[in-house]
Design a protein around this motif. Structure first.
Motif, PDB file in Angstrom:
ATOM      1  N   VAL A 199       0.853  -1.183   0.000  1.00 31.81           N
ATOM      2  CA  VAL A 199       0.000   0.000   0.000  1.00 31.81           C
ATOM      3  C   VAL A 199       0.893   1.239   0.000  1.00 31.81           C
ATOM      4  O   VAL A 199       1.890   1.294   0.709  1.00 31.81           O
ATOM      5  CB  VAL A 199      -0.962   0.003   1.209  1.00 31.81           C
ATOM      6  N   LEU A 200       0.539   2.226  -0.831  1.00 29.87           N
ATOM      7  CA  LEU A 200       1.318   3.454  -0.947  1.00 29.87           C
ATOM      8  C   LEU A 200       0.668   4.574  -0.143  1.00 29.87           C
ATOM      9  O   LEU A 200      -0.557   4.712  -0.136  1.00 29.87           O
ATOM     10  CB  LEU A 200       1.432   3.893  -2.410  1.00 29.87           C
ATOM     11  N   SER A 201       1.506   5.372   0.513  1.00 29.90           N
ATOM     12  CA  SER A 201       1.027   6.521   1.278  1.00 29.90           C
ATOM     13  C   SER A 201       1.709   7.784   0.771  1.00 29.90           C
ATOM     14  O   SER A 201       2.943   7.862   0.785  1.00 29.90           O
ATOM     15  CB  SER A 201       1.329   6.345   2.772  1.00 29.90           C
ATOM     16  N   PRO A 202       0.944   8.791   0.333  1.00 23.95           N
ATOM     17  CA  PRO A 202       1.554  10.070  -0.042  1.00 23.95           C
ATOM     18  C   PRO A 202       2.097  10.786   1.188  1.00 23.95           C
ATOM     19  O   PRO A 202       1.851  10.370   2.325  1.00 23.95           O
ATOM     20  CB  PRO A 202       0.397  10.835  -0.684  1.00 23.95           C
ATOM     21  N   GLN A 203       2.813  11.871   0.976  1.00 23.83           N
ATOM     22  CA  GLN A 203       3.515  12.523   2.080  1.00 23.83           C
ATOM     23  C   GLN A 203       2.575  13.090   3.140  1.00 23.83           C
ATOM     24  O   GLN A 203       2.962  13.250   4.297  1.00 23.83           O
ATOM     25  CB  GLN A 203       4.442  13.622   1.546  1.00 23.83           C
ATOM     26  N   TRP A 204       1.323  13.352   2.796  1.00 23.96           N
ATOM     27  CA  TRP A 204       0.383  13.938   3.758  1.00 23.96           C
ATOM     28  C   TRP A 204      -0.378  12.891   4.557  1.00 23.96           C
ATOM     29  O   TRP A 204      -1.172  13.219   5.441  1.00 23.96           O
ATOM     30  CB  TRP A 204      -0.616  14.849   3.037  1.00 23.96           C
ATOM     31  N   SER A 205      -0.145  11.617   4.271  1.00 24.17           N
ATOM     32  CA  SER A 205      -0.934  10.547   4.877  1.00 24.17           C
ATOM     33  C   SER A 205      -0.186   9.860   6.012  1.00 24.17           C
ATOM     34  O   SER A 205       1.014   9.589   5.913  1.00 24.17           O
ATOM     35  CB  SER A 205      -1.291   9.511   3.812  1.00 24.17           C
ATOM     36  N   ILE A 206      -0.914   9.534   7.093  1.00 24.02           N
ATOM     37  CA  ILE A 206      -0.333   8.663   8.102  1.00 24.02           C
ATOM     38  C   ILE A 206      -0.222   7.259   7.517  1.00 24.02           C
ATOM     39  O   ILE A 206      -0.810   6.948   6.477  1.00 24.02           O
ATOM     40  CB  ILE A 206      -1.174   8.626   9.398  1.00 24.02           C
ATOM     41  N   HIS A 207       0.533   6.394   8.178  1.00 22.54           N
ATOM     42  CA  HIS A 207       0.637   4.991   7.775  1.00 22.54           C
ATOM     43  C   HIS A 207       0.904   4.190   9.043  1.00 22.54           C
ATOM     44  O   HIS A 207       1.960   4.294   9.656  1.00 22.54           O
ATOM     45  CB  HIS A 207       1.739   4.781   6.730  1.00 22.54           C
ATOM     46  N   ALA A 208      -0.081   3.423   9.438  1.00 21.44           N
ATOM     47  CA  ALA A 208      -0.008   2.607  10.645  1.00 21.44           C
ATOM     48  C   ALA A 208      -0.919   1.414  10.444  1.00 21.44           C
ATOM     49  O   ALA A 208      -1.710   1.374   9.498  1.00 21.44           O
ATOM     50  CB  ALA A 208      -0.436   3.417  11.873  1.00 21.44           C
ATOM     51  N   ALA A 209      -0.813   0.432  11.333  1.00 20.23           N
ATOM     52  CA  ALA A 209      -1.650  -0.756  11.146  1.00 20.23           C
ATOM     53  C   ALA A 209      -1.774  -1.545  12.435  1.00 20.23           C
ATOM     54  O   ALA A 209      -0.949  -1.438  13.345  1.00 20.23           O
ATOM     55  CB  ALA A 209      -1.073  -1.650  10.052  1.00 20.23           C
ATOM     56  N   THR A 210      -2.817  -2.341  12.475  1.00 17.94           N
ATOM     57  CA  THR A 210      -2.961  -3.399  13.457  1.00 17.94           C
ATOM     58  C   THR A 210      -3.383  -4.649  12.694  1.00 17.94           C
ATOM     59  O   THR A 210      -3.667  -4.584  11.496  1.00 17.94           O
ATOM     60  CB  THR A 210      -3.982  -3.031  14.552  1.00 17.94           C
ATOM     61  N   ALA A 211      -3.399  -5.791  13.371  1.00 14.98           N
ATOM     62  CA  ALA A 211      -3.686  -7.034  12.653  1.00 14.98           C
ATOM     63  C   ALA A 211      -4.237  -8.081  13.604  1.00 14.98           C
ATOM     64  O   ALA A 211      -4.266  -7.887  14.826  1.00 14.98           O
ATOM     65  CB  ALA A 211      -2.418  -7.550  11.979  1.00 14.98           C
ATOM     66  N   THR A 212      -4.650  -9.198  13.032  1.00 13.09           N
ATOM     67  CA  THR A 212      -5.161 -10.310  13.828  1.00 13.09           C
ATOM     68  C   THR A 212      -4.052 -11.282  14.214  1.00 13.09           C
ATOM     69  O   THR A 212      -4.320 -12.320  14.814  1.00 13.09           O
ATOM     70  CB  THR A 212      -6.263 -11.049  13.056  1.00 13.09           C
ATOM     71  N   SER A 213      -2.807 -10.951  13.864  1.00 15.77           N
ATOM     72  CA  SER A 213      -1.634 -11.735  14.238  1.00 15.77           C
ATOM     73  C   SER A 213      -0.412 -10.837  14.075  1.00 15.77           C
ATOM     74  O   SER A 213      -0.497  -9.770  13.452  1.00 15.77           O
ATOM     75  CB  SER A 213      -1.504 -12.972  13.345  1.00 15.77           C
ATOM     76  N   ASN A 214       0.716 -11.259  14.617  1.00 17.02           N
ATOM     77  CA  ASN A 214       1.937 -10.519  14.307  1.00 17.02           C
ATOM     78  C   ASN A 214       2.336 -10.785  12.858  1.00 17.02           C
ATOM     79  O   ASN A 214       1.858 -11.729  12.220  1.00 17.02           O
ATOM     80  CB  ASN A 214       3.063 -10.884  15.269  1.00 17.02           C
ATOM     81  N   TYR A 215       3.208  -9.968  12.298  1.00 22.26           N
ATOM     82  CA  TYR A 215       3.523  -9.982  10.875  1.00 22.26           C
ATOM     83  C   TYR A 215       4.834  -9.233  10.671  1.00 22.26           C
ATOM     84  O   TYR A 215       5.446  -8.721  11.626  1.00 22.26           O
ATOM     85  CB  TYR A 215       2.396  -9.312  10.070  1.00 22.26           C
ATOM     86  N   THR A 216       5.263  -9.124   9.437  1.00 29.59           N
ATOM     87  CA  THR A 216       6.454  -8.363   9.065  1.00 29.59           C
ATOM     88  C   THR A 216       6.094  -7.472   7.888  1.00 29.59           C
ATOM     89  O   THR A 216       5.225  -7.823   7.086  1.00 29.59           O
ATOM     90  CB  THR A 216       7.607  -9.315   8.685  1.00 29.59           C
ATOM     91  N   PHE A 217       6.731  -6.313   7.799  1.00 32.89           N
ATOM     92  CA  PHE A 217       6.515  -5.480   6.618  1.00 32.89           C
ATOM     93  C   PHE A 217       7.815  -4.808   6.201  1.00 32.89           C
ATOM     94  O   PHE A 217       8.699  -4.539   7.015  1.00 32.89           O
ATOM     95  CB  PHE A 217       5.400  -4.449   6.833  1.00 32.89           C
ATOM     96  N   ILE A 218       7.916  -4.575   4.903  1.00 34.26           N
ATOM     97  CA  ILE A 218       9.044  -3.845   4.322  1.00 34.26           C
ATOM     98  C   ILE A 218       8.572  -2.438   4.013  1.00 34.26           C
ATOM     99  O   ILE A 218       7.518  -2.252   3.402  1.00 34.26           O
ATOM    100  CB  ILE A 218       9.545  -4.537   3.043  1.00 34.26           C
ATOM    101  N   TRP A 219       9.321  -1.457   4.470  1.00 36.59           N
ATOM    102  CA  TRP A 219       8.988  -0.066   4.175  1.00 36.59           C
ATOM    103  C   TRP A 219       9.997   0.496   3.176  1.00 36.59           C
ATOM    104  O   TRP A 219      11.177   0.176   3.203  1.00 36.59           O
ATOM    105  CB  TRP A 219       8.953   0.780   5.453  1.00 36.59           C
TER     106      TRP A 219
END
Length: 231
Positions: A190-210
């Motif tokens: 998912v892409l976020s422009p400079q004015w957008s927050i970017h955060a998340a929660t989930a139903t399990s732990n996970y990994t992400f590449i930024w």
């Protein structure tokens, strides 16, 4: 530009898509690659570089053919990449977690205990504007990037993986006073422009590449917002 490649029986060439308006994809661009699948290789300029799970490779700009390859078609590599415009060439380099600048943040009590592996950042190697890394949520933790922030001088893209089957990530984005959410599955970005927050929660732990691109290479250049101010 963000994308992926999963080669099996044959190599996959990184094609110069129309958007780059050049004969070679990296004519005026740099590239960061992560392998999130089986063992594979990156082949360019007659040399082959092996890339194991969660290893990264930075490729500087230049007119070269780039190929993605898997070692085992029954356990293919899965390459995720980000590419940004580049004003000059910097040396190619493979980066592993042992090379990374590592930060441990959060706590189990706040459900955000995580390990941030800063792998393609200026403290590790030189780039024009590309920054990439990998954040691993520990067991029992589900929140990332909380309290949230924006980058007024950079955009960012998140690629979620290691999301167990049957689970999902709820990604929050938008202006802090008017947020929206997206339900993300395994191996989605998912892409976020400079004015957008970017955060998340989930139903399990996970990994992400930024991956980030923009005006500066200061990882700490962030504008934070209180959780209680979000709408």
């Amino acid at each position: 530009i963000t994308g992926g490649a999963m080669p099996k029986e044959v190599s996959l060439r990184l094609e110069p898509v129309d958007e780059v308006k050049a004969a070679f994809f990296l004519h005026r661009r740099e590239l960061g690659i992560f392998n999130v699948g089986g063992p594979g290789r990156i082949r360019l300029a007659g040399e082959s570089t092996p890339l194991a799970y969660k290893e990264a490779f930075y490729i500087g700009s230049g007119d070269r053919e780039i190929f993605f390859e898997s070692d085992d078609m029954n356990n293919p590599a899965l390459f995720y990449f980000c590419s940004t415009p580049a004003h000059r060439n910097y040396p190619d380099r493979k980066i592993t977690k042992s090379d990374a600048l590592i930060a441990e943040m959060g706590s189990v009590e706040s459900a955000n205990h995580r390990i941030i592996n800063k792998m393609i950042v200026r403290e590790v190697l030189e780039t024009c504007q590309l920054q990439m890394g990998m954040t691993e949520l520990r067991p029992g933790s589900v929140w990332n990037t909380m309290p949230p922030h924006t980058h007024g001088r950079r955009m960012e893209v998140y690629f979620y993986f290691e999301v167990p089957e049957g689970n999902a990530v709820c990604h929050f984005m938008g202006e802090p006073k008017e947020t929206r959410h997206l339900w993300m599955k395994n191996n989605e970005a998912v892409l976020s422009p400079q004015w957008s927050i970017h955060a998340a929660t989930a139903t399990s732990n996970y990994t992400f590449i930024w991956g980030m691109a923009g005006e500066n290479l200061d990882y700490g250049d962030q504008d934070f917002y209180k959780q209680t101010d979000l709408r």
